[in-house]
Design an enzyme around this catalytic site. Sequence first.
Site, PDB file in Angstrom:
ATOM      1  N   SER A 193       0.870  -1.526  -0.362  1.00  0.00           N
ATOM      2  CA  SER A 193      -0.148   0.066  -0.571  1.00  0.00           C
ATOM      3  C   SER A 193       0.765   1.374   0.265  1.00  0.00           C
ATOM      4  O   SER A 193       1.734   1.415  -1.256  1.00  0.00           O
ATOM      5  CB  SER A 193      -1.136  -0.423   1.413  1.00  0.00           C
ATOM      6  N   ASP A 347      -9.719  -3.635  -6.085  1.00  0.00           N
ATOM      7  CA  ASP A 347      -9.028  -2.477  -4.835  1.00  0.00           C
ATOM      8  C   ASP A 347      -8.268  -1.777  -5.868  1.00  0.00           C
ATOM      9  O   ASP A 347      -8.646  -1.276  -6.639  1.00  0.00           O
ATOM     10  CB  ASP A 347      -7.096  -3.633  -4.950  1.00  0.00           C
ATOM     11  N   HIS A 377      -7.916  -4.739  -1.145  1.00  0.00           N
ATOM     12  CA  HIS A 377      -6.614  -4.323  -0.542  1.00  0.00           C
ATOM     13  C   HIS A 377      -7.219  -4.704   1.128  1.00  0.00           C
ATOM     14  O   HIS A 377      -7.601  -4.237   1.922  1.00  0.00           O
ATOM     15  CB  HIS A 377      -7.470  -2.587  -0.395  1.00  0.00           C
TER      16      HIS A 377
END
Length: 407
Positions: A193, A347, A377
């Site tokens: 991320s 995501d 995610h």
Amino acid sequence: MAVLWLVLLVGLPTVFLGLFVWAVIQHFLTAEVPSAFEHPAKFRFMHCVVLYGMTLGTILEKLRICRMPKFVQFLHDVLPIKKDPNLLVTDMHFGVVPVRLFQPKAASSNLRRGIVFYHGGGAMFGSLDSYHGMCSFLARETDSVLLSVGYRKLPDHSFPSIPKDCLHATIHFLKALETFGVDSSRVVICGESVGGWAVAIVTQALISMSSLPQIRAQVLISPITQAINFNLPSHQQYRNIPFLTRDLMSTCICKYLVIDPSWREAMLKGVCIPPDVWKKYRKWLSSDNIPQRFKSQDLQPELVGPFSEAAYLETKHIWNTEVSPLLADDKTIAQLPEAFMVSFEYDVLRDDALLYKKRLEDQGVPVSWYHVEDGFHGCMILFDKKPFSFSCSLKALNAVVSYIKGI
């Protein structure tokens, strides 16, 4: 006094129950859960719990008791850490940056591979503790020495604290590889991320530091690679899918880049993008670079409204390569080490990974890619959080392990 205690005993549980009911209502009003999800009920429950924690944290922040991100971080870090008997774990500081070193206890006749890991969390959440399980797994399964970097983040630190701290810790590690028993020709930088975003920035920065050992490979897991185009197909298709909605993503970006929240809507609509600048960079930023199979039939235009110079002036640092590493020049990109990209179908950041993948490939950088069709995610951090883990969590993590073991 007895009456006061009675009010507290009755009132507080009622308030907490009411907040949870509110979180459940908010989830069903705003969140989208694809039917293809493996355990939709479990996913919904987890999101309700997250909403509950963030709501309670927001109330505490308004009462000036505790900042919301710190409260949520406290809730996450209160979970016990599982100690791995096969690893020696050492907490230390590289300057002001806290780091955690994972070293296999078993003796090795050769120097081991080294991994530098940057955790996720949207620049607000995530910590050495919350990613301890993932780092332990990576170090053990790849038989590597792993350094986890606890960079400074919101609410106390904003841009450029994350890339600055990650770069500082990585340089310190690279200068001391022999001390840690690491082979200087097999160092991998890995991040998830916002940590994947840091991987891109740090790897680019290290190119000019010829006195340091070269990075062997970069592993970017669901990275954010630009803060300019918020109307990519994945931004539109999965804007309301937990645990990273488009609204939460853009809020985190504005907070971290110290952009007044009043300009957030302008960023989402693309009205802060000058037409001439878009013409120059659309070859890298446009959804034209996204394979057709990832696009739905009802995509909206990427630039929704007319250009606003005021919005551009307030947000123009998004064009900095330390914010949007996708915009680095061709010469820099061409010198980058090979990459392993992990993307998740459900995501909002899926297309950021795809854009950077194409950017690297166009300049001749070898790229391996693993796409998790049923992934979302943040799923990787749940791989050992039974009963709240998902099969996609371990699939993605095993793919990363398999790639790193090949280095």
